[in-house]
Design a protein around this motif. Structure first.
Motif, mmCIF file in Angstrom:
data_model
loop_
_atom_site.group_PDB
_atom_site.id
_atom_site.type_symbol
_atom_site.label_atom_id
_atom_site.label_comp_id
_atom_site.label_asym_id
_atom_site.label_seq_id
_atom_site.Cartn_x
_atom_site.Cartn_y
_atom_site.Cartn_z
ATOM 1 N N UNK A 9 -30.576 4.565 -29.967
ATOM 2 C CA UNK A 9 -28.543 3.269 -30.329
ATOM 3 C C UNK A 9 -28.964 2.852 -30.186
ATOM 4 N N UNK A 10 -28.962 2.057 -31.539
ATOM 5 C CA UNK A 10 -28.970 1.204 -33.172
ATOM 6 C C UNK A 10 -27.303 0.878 -33.179
ATOM 7 N N UNK A 11 -27.075 1.823 -33.101
ATOM 8 C CA UNK A 11 -25.139 1.537 -33.576
ATOM 9 C C UNK A 11 -24.401 0.790 -31.656
ATOM 10 N N UNK A 12 -24.781 1.867 -30.775
ATOM 11 C CA UNK A 12 -24.323 1.379 -29.897
ATOM 12 C C UNK A 12 -25.360 -0.052 -29.302
ATOM 13 N N UNK B 12 -22.285 -2.605 -30.927
ATOM 14 C CA UNK B 12 -21.153 -2.509 -30.405
ATOM 15 C C UNK B 12 -20.991 -2.962 -29.361
ATOM 16 N N UNK B 13 -22.043 -3.274 -28.816
ATOM 17 C CA UNK B 13 -21.865 -3.956 -27.332
ATOM 18 C C UNK B 13 -22.541 -5.398 -27.598
ATOM 19 N N UNK C 299 -19.976 -8.706 -26.318
ATOM 20 C CA UNK C 299 -20.243 -10.137 -25.805
ATOM 21 C C UNK C 299 -19.806 -11.308 -26.876
ATOM 22 N N UNK C 300 -19.645 -10.671 -28.184
ATOM 23 C CA UNK C 300 -19.514 -12.640 -29.287
ATOM 24 C C UNK C 300 -17.842 -12.400 -28.164
ATOM 25 N N UNK C 301 -17.264 -11.705 -28.275
ATOM 26 C CA UNK C 301 -15.260 -11.939 -28.209
ATOM 27 C C UNK C 301 -15.965 -12.584 -27.015
#
Length: 207
Positions: free
Chosen positions: A148-151, A154-155, A159-161
């Protein structure tokens, strides 16, 4: 009439059975019901997959150990890497979470990349498949949904937003390495025709 299923393939989306067709390099075979691509062999795909997997391994090293992001607020700053994030859960009741994060983000993706290199590199050079190549490729396909590196990226973006309104966020080189890793992973999987891989493994193992 009972037919052998050895020469048939099921659509991964709608499960319709098809007889495995002969598909020329560069052509595609699609499901008759939902139009999903079933086979799409490419010229030089094995070499491309090996090169992309090696690139992904290099990016993974940078993504794990280089600074991922830096937070600044009220005159204070803090840098963190993915490795630091894994270790932050390594005490008390959070220890299982540390193992889960390490496995899903680092260990399983790296294992899959190494497995693909092991399977494809000898055949890309024109050699016979490596010992137990079919079992290793089956392992790579089994752990694919759990890598799940790509997941993770995205997470992090979500979170950065939320964090951006509370502190100044500076993206580190590891963040961009993860972005590159996601792009390389998508390209690698797009080059892989799994039916063709199984056919090639069977044919070259018997030759």
């Amino acid at each position: 009439m009972t037919e052998s299923l050895s020469d048939m393939i099921a659509c991964p989306k709608c499960d319709v059975l098809h007889h495995i067709p002969h598909v020329e390099i560069g052509a595609q075979a699609r499901c008759v019901r939902c139009d999903t691509v079933l086979m799409a062999p490419r010229q030089g795909a094995m070499t491309q997959i090996v090169m992309l997997a090696l690139t992904a391994l290099i990016l993974m090293v940078g993504a794990v150990f280089f600074p991922f992001l830096e937070l600044h607020t009220h005159g204070l700053g803090h840098k963190s890497s993915v490795f630091d994030a894994i270790l932050s859960f390594s005490s008390g009741l959070m220890l299982p979470l540390s193992f889960a994060v390490a496995a899903l983000i680092v260990v399983l993706p790296v294992t899959r990349l190494i497995a693909l290199i092991y399977v494809f590199a000898p055949m890309a050079l024109g050699w016979a498949p490596a010992a137990r190549a079919r079992a290793v490729f089956r392992l790579a396909e089994t752990i694919r949904p759990w890598a799940m590196a790509e997941i993770f990226i995205i997470g992090v973006a979500v979170a950065l937003v939320k964090v951006a309104g509370l502190a100044q966020v500076t993206l580190g080189p590891a963040f961009w390495a993860f972005v590159g890793l996601v792009i390389v992973t998508v390209l690698k999987d797009s080059f892989m025709c799994r039916v063709t891989v199984w056919q090639t493994l069977s044919a070259r193992s018997l030759s």
